[in-house]
Design a protein around this motif. Structure first.
Motif, PDB file in Angstrom:
ATOM      1  N   GLU A  72       0.829  -1.211   0.000  1.00  0.00           N
ATOM      2  CA  GLU A  72       0.000   0.000   0.000  1.00  0.00           C
ATOM      3  C   GLU A  72       0.860   1.257   0.000  1.00  0.00           C
ATOM      4  O   GLU A  72       0.610   2.205  -0.750  1.00  0.00           O
ATOM      5  CB  GLU A  72      -0.939  -0.002   1.202  1.00  0.00           C
ATOM      6  N   THR A 126      -0.603   8.234  -9.121  1.00  0.00           N
ATOM      7  CA  THR A 126      -1.946   7.778  -9.433  1.00  0.00           C
ATOM      8  C   THR A 126      -2.270   7.829 -10.916  1.00  0.00           C
ATOM      9  O   THR A 126      -3.406   7.619 -11.304  1.00  0.00           O
ATOM     10  CB  THR A 126      -2.982   8.634  -8.687  1.00  0.00           C
ATOM     11  N   GLN A 179      -8.226   4.974 -17.272  1.00  0.00           N
ATOM     12  CA  GLN A 179      -9.018   4.214 -16.311  1.00  0.00           C
ATOM     13  C   GLN A 179      -8.454   4.385 -14.906  1.00  0.00           C
ATOM     14  O   GLN A 179      -7.257   4.236 -14.685  1.00  0.00           O
ATOM     15  CB  GLN A 179      -9.014   2.737 -16.701  1.00  0.00           C
ATOM     16  N   GLU A 180      -9.331   4.703 -13.960  1.00  0.00           N
ATOM     17  CA  GLU A 180      -8.927   4.820 -12.563  1.00  0.00           C
ATOM     18  C   GLU A 180      -9.026   3.454 -11.888  1.00  0.00           C
ATOM     19  O   GLU A 180      -9.922   2.674 -12.176  1.00  0.00           O
ATOM     20  CB  GLU A 180      -9.827   5.816 -11.832  1.00  0.00           C
ATOM     21  N   PHE A 181      -8.103   3.173 -10.989  1.00  0.00           N
ATOM     22  CA  PHE A 181      -8.113   1.937 -10.220  1.00  0.00           C
ATOM     23  C   PHE A 181      -8.161   2.285  -8.744  1.00  0.00           C
ATOM     24  O   PHE A 181      -7.527   3.247  -8.302  1.00  0.00           O
ATOM     25  CB  PHE A 181      -6.850   1.108 -10.491  1.00  0.00           C
ATOM     26  N   SER A 182      -8.875   1.504  -7.963  1.00  0.00           N
ATOM     27  CA  SER A 182      -8.915   1.706  -6.518  1.00  0.00           C
ATOM     28  C   SER A 182      -7.573   1.287  -5.921  1.00  0.00           C
ATOM     29  O   SER A 182      -6.800   0.547  -6.548  1.00  0.00           O
ATOM     30  CB  SER A 182     -10.038   0.870  -5.896  1.00  0.00           C
ATOM     31  N   ILE A 183      -7.321   1.736  -4.725  1.00  0.00           N
ATOM     32  CA  ILE A 183      -6.083   1.345  -4.039  1.00  0.00           C
ATOM     33  C   ILE A 183      -6.060  -0.174  -3.870  1.00  0.00           C
ATOM     34  O   ILE A 183      -5.023  -0.812  -4.071  1.00  0.00           O
ATOM     35  CB  ILE A 183      -5.945   2.064  -2.688  1.00  0.00           C
ATOM     36  N   GLU A 184      -7.196  -0.756  -3.537  1.00  0.00           N
ATOM     37  CA  GLU A 184      -7.271  -2.216  -3.372  1.00  0.00           C
ATOM     38  C   GLU A 184      -6.885  -2.928  -4.661  1.00  0.00           C
ATOM     39  O   GLU A 184      -6.183  -3.932  -4.634  1.00  0.00           O
ATOM     40  CB  GLU A 184      -8.672  -2.637  -2.925  1.00  0.00           C
ATOM     41  N   SER A 185      -7.346  -2.394  -5.789  1.00  0.00           N
ATOM     42  CA  SER A 185      -7.024  -2.991  -7.082  1.00  0.00           C
ATOM     43  C   SER A 185      -5.531  -2.870  -7.381  1.00  0.00           C
ATOM     44  O   SER A 185      -4.902  -3.814  -7.850  1.00  0.00           O
ATOM     45  CB  SER A 185      -7.839  -2.311  -8.182  1.00  0.00           C
ATOM     46  N   LYS A 186      -4.959  -1.719  -7.071  1.00  0.00           N
ATOM     47  CA  LYS A 186      -3.526  -1.509  -7.296  1.00  0.00           C
ATOM     48  C   LYS A 186      -2.700  -2.424  -6.396  1.00  0.00           C
ATOM     49  O   LYS A 186      -1.693  -2.992  -6.826  1.00  0.00           O
ATOM     50  CB  LYS A 186      -3.161  -0.045  -7.039  1.00  0.00           C
TER      51      LYS A 186
END
Length: 81
Positions: free
Chosen positions: A18, A26, A31-38
């Protein structure tokens, strides 16, 4: 020095990933990715060996680096010897 990610406590590994994800920025294109996805993407890269947990004795710090970055560091060290 490479630290096998499997040897890290689950929470420690998650926090390390994390921290790495938040530090890396970022901009992932349109396309945006959530922190969980990253975090999941980086964990997958650790599992496949594309990324490594690296302890720098010089800086006394732990980070995640790509396999190609690690190879470049090794080449640089051999060059400086």
């Amino acid at each position: 020095m490479i630290i096998p990610h499997q040897q890290l406590d689950k929470d420690t590994l998650y926090n390390l990933i994390e921290s790495y994800v938040l530090r890396e920025g970022t901009d992932y294109g349109e396309q945006e990715f959530s922190i969980e996805s990253k975090v999941a993407q980086v964990k997958q890269q650790l599992t496949t060996g594309e990324a490594l947990v690296f302890f720098s004795e010089l800086h006394e710090s732990v980070t995640i680096i790509s396999k190609s970055e690690f190879k470049a560091l090794q080449s640089e060290e051999q060059f400086n010897e």
